[in-house]
Design an enzyme around this catalytic site. Sequence first.
Site, PDB file in Angstrom:
ATOM      1  CG  ASP A 113      -8.092  -7.351  -8.771  1.00 48.05           C
ATOM      2  OD1 ASP A 113      -9.267  -7.644  -9.097  1.00 48.05           O
ATOM      3  OD2 ASP A 113      -7.595  -7.659  -7.675  1.00 48.05           O
ATOM      4  CG  HIS A 417      -3.865   1.247  -3.078  1.00 54.32           C
ATOM      5  ND1 HIS A 417      -2.557   1.639  -3.238  1.00 54.32           N
ATOM      6  CD2 HIS A 417      -3.930  -0.015  -3.569  1.00 54.32           C
ATOM      7  CE1 HIS A 417      -1.861   0.665  -3.803  1.00 54.32           C
ATOM      8  NE2 HIS A 417      -2.673  -0.350  -4.016  1.00 54.32           N
TER       9      HIS A 417
HETATM   10  N1  LIG Z   1      -2.534  -5.755   6.047  1.00 54.73           N
HETATM   11  C1  LIG Z   1      -1.987  -6.287   4.943  1.00 54.73           C
HETATM   12  N2  LIG Z   1      -1.703  -5.487   3.878  1.00 54.73           N
HETATM   13  C2  LIG Z   1      -1.160  -6.032   2.785  1.00 54.73           C
HETATM   14  C3  LIG Z   1      -0.869  -7.398   2.695  1.00 54.73           C
HETATM   15  N3  LIG Z   1      -0.347  -7.644   1.463  1.00 54.73           N
HETATM   16  C4  LIG Z   1      -0.336  -6.466   0.807  1.00 54.73           C
HETATM   17  N4  LIG Z   1      -0.829  -5.485   1.595  1.00 54.73           N
HETATM   18  C5  LIG Z   1      -1.049  -4.062   1.279  1.00 54.73           C
HETATM   19  O1  LIG Z   1      -2.131  -3.960   0.373  1.00 54.73           O
HETATM   20  C6  LIG Z   1      -1.863  -2.858  -0.486  1.00 54.73           C
HETATM   21  C7  LIG Z   1      -2.742  -2.899  -1.684  1.00 54.73           C
HETATM   22  O2  LIG Z   1      -2.315  -3.866  -2.603  1.00 54.73           O
HETATM   23  P1  LIG Z   1      -2.686  -3.785  -4.155  1.00 54.73           P
HETATM   24  O3  LIG Z   1      -2.441  -5.143  -4.676  1.00 54.73           O
HETATM   25  O4  LIG Z   1      -4.109  -3.417  -4.233  1.00 54.73           O
HETATM   26  O5  LIG Z   1      -1.807  -2.766  -4.805  1.00 54.73           O
HETATM   27  C8  LIG Z   1      -0.378  -2.973  -0.749  1.00 54.73           C
HETATM   28  O6  LIG Z   1       0.159  -1.768  -1.206  1.00 54.73           O
HETATM   29  C9  LIG Z   1       0.130  -3.345   0.617  1.00 54.73           C
HETATM   30  O7  LIG Z   1       0.440  -2.200   1.351  1.00 54.73           O
HETATM   31  C10 LIG Z   1      -1.169  -8.219   3.832  1.00 54.73           C
HETATM   32  O8  LIG Z   1      -0.948  -9.448   3.837  1.00 54.73           O
HETATM   33  N5  LIG Z   1      -1.728  -7.624   4.902  1.00 54.73           N
HETATM   34 MN   LIG Z   2      -6.134  -6.899  -6.401  1.00 56.34          MN
HETATM   35 MN   LIG Z   3      -5.909  -4.105  -4.165  1.00 57.73          MN
END
Ligand SMILES: Nc1nc2c(ncn2[C@@H]2O[C@H](COP(=O)(O)O)[C@@H](O)[C@H]2O)c(=O)[nH]1
Ligand SMILES: [Mn+2]
Ligand SMILES: [Mn+2]
Length: 494
Positions: A113, A417
């Site tokens: 991604d 992140h």
């Molecule tokens: N505030 C929210 N944070 C969320 C949710 N679902 C996931 N997450 C966070 O995003 C990071 C980044 O995801 P990535 O796919 O880029 O690795 C992940 O580590 C979670 O901490 C949500 O619904 N709300």
């Molecule tokens: Mn993504």
């Molecule tokens: Mn992401």
Amino acid sequence: MSETIRESAGVASAGPPADVELRSVGPCQYEIACRAGTGMRVPARIFADEELLGQIRRDRSISQLVNVTTLPGIVDAALGMPDMHEGYGFPVGGVAATRLPDGAISPGGIGFDINCGVRLLVSDLRGEDVTPSLEALVHEMSRSVPAGYGRHGRLALTRDEMDRVLGDGCPYLVREHGLGRPEELALIESGGVIAGADPSQVSERAKRRGEDQLGTLGGGNHFIEVQVVDAIFDERAARAFRLFSGQVTVLVHTGSRGLGHQVCTDHVKLMDEALHRYGITVPDRQLACVPFSSPEGRSYFGAMCAAMNFAFCNRQVIAQRARDVFRRVLHDRPGAELRLVYDVAHNTAKVERHGDRTLCVHRKGATRAFGPSSGEIPAAYRGVGQPVLIPGSMGTASYVLAGTDEADALSFSSTCHGAGRAMSRGAAKRRVQGHVLRKELLARGIVVRCPSNQELAEEAPLAYKDVDRVVDVVHRAGIARKVARLRPIGVVKG
Ligand SMILES: Nc1nc2c(ncn2[C@@H]2O[C@H](COP(=O)(O)O)[C@@H](O)[C@H]2O)c(=O)[nH]1
Ligand SMILES: [Mn+2]
Ligand SMILES: [Mn+2]
């Protein structure tokens, strides 16, 4: 914690994993030394505390980070952030900088991604102002922004428009389609357009996959979240970012959709076929890479930058939809206008100057975090640091941090992140029932829309690490500074 932890980690040579030591080398920093005969070119360093290190050790991410140390041209160290977990070849939460022009570029170090990232918008309303309209806000947002894997959007791009999006990014959408405000372009990382983008290096198949996906969230972990600022840790930075306690905010998390995925797939295949021509061997095929300056390296970089522009544009369109929904549902009430604080990527490779070196900095599940004295951050944030946006989960906090100058030497100006996965999707589904979770969240004042209960269960807060702890680690290590905490009240899940 004890000074030294023994960890089993894969190294460059084929054969059994070697036993390596994790040595404490600074506040919340552990190092695996570079050992002769293993293929490691530099040490591996992890930002964590004892608890998070325990979680990180449960999957193969430390082995993967050690493998990253073998990349040709890597400098200083391969870095793991406290939200680190296993990924494709390279751990999510990993950072690697390679020397230009001939150090390696690896699609596995950026991820499928491309330019997945986060955008924060703020209103001038307080939580209590939107409570009566919360259901309607979340409902309208879910209608305006298609969510779920493979979902299509309302914008269909002609091939010419697609090439403009890929080549010219957000300034094209703002100036030629009126999608956004010109003065907000400076509040997007790199102004919402990456200079090295080359649309001709993006395959037809990738363009077809993306042509009706602009303005769509995608599946799983992607979301639009309505939140309230519930703590301020740094008043001066909060003022610069125009954040105040009790304020309603909107956080958007998505990336380059099918287009970016296809770019990565296409180029991993090309690199897998090409790397031996450059005399490169890697301990894991998923780390396929070529010299940055090679034809294959240039081609991937041009296509990857174009996919980055697509992702910036995707978040730009979604932000406009969110803005329209706020206006409409709240009947143009004063304070309902959403303003952009910042948009930052967390799956990229960028050419950057660090000290006297020009490097290709791979950040996969890691956020660029430039400090107060960087000339590359918006004028409004100089002296404070770049806003760094850290989502947690739909049931816990998210954070706004600021970049530090020290991070330049410590982490190539990079930080975490997110909270990072602590549990696989399958394990989360076995532990949680989506409909029960939905009710529990509602009882806590959090309205959720998600395509299915099953997908909701996969995204349960317990599937993620403790975001408060992750953020404390990066704050204590000095690679970002805490500014504000946000709590969710309405979530549209992908
Ligand atoms: N505030 C929210 N944070 C969320 C949710 N679902 C996931 N997450 C966070 O995003 C990071 C980044 O995801 P990535 O796919 O880029 O690795 C992940 O580590 C979670 O901490 C949500 O619904 N709300
Ligand atoms: Mn993504
Ligand atoms: Mn992401």
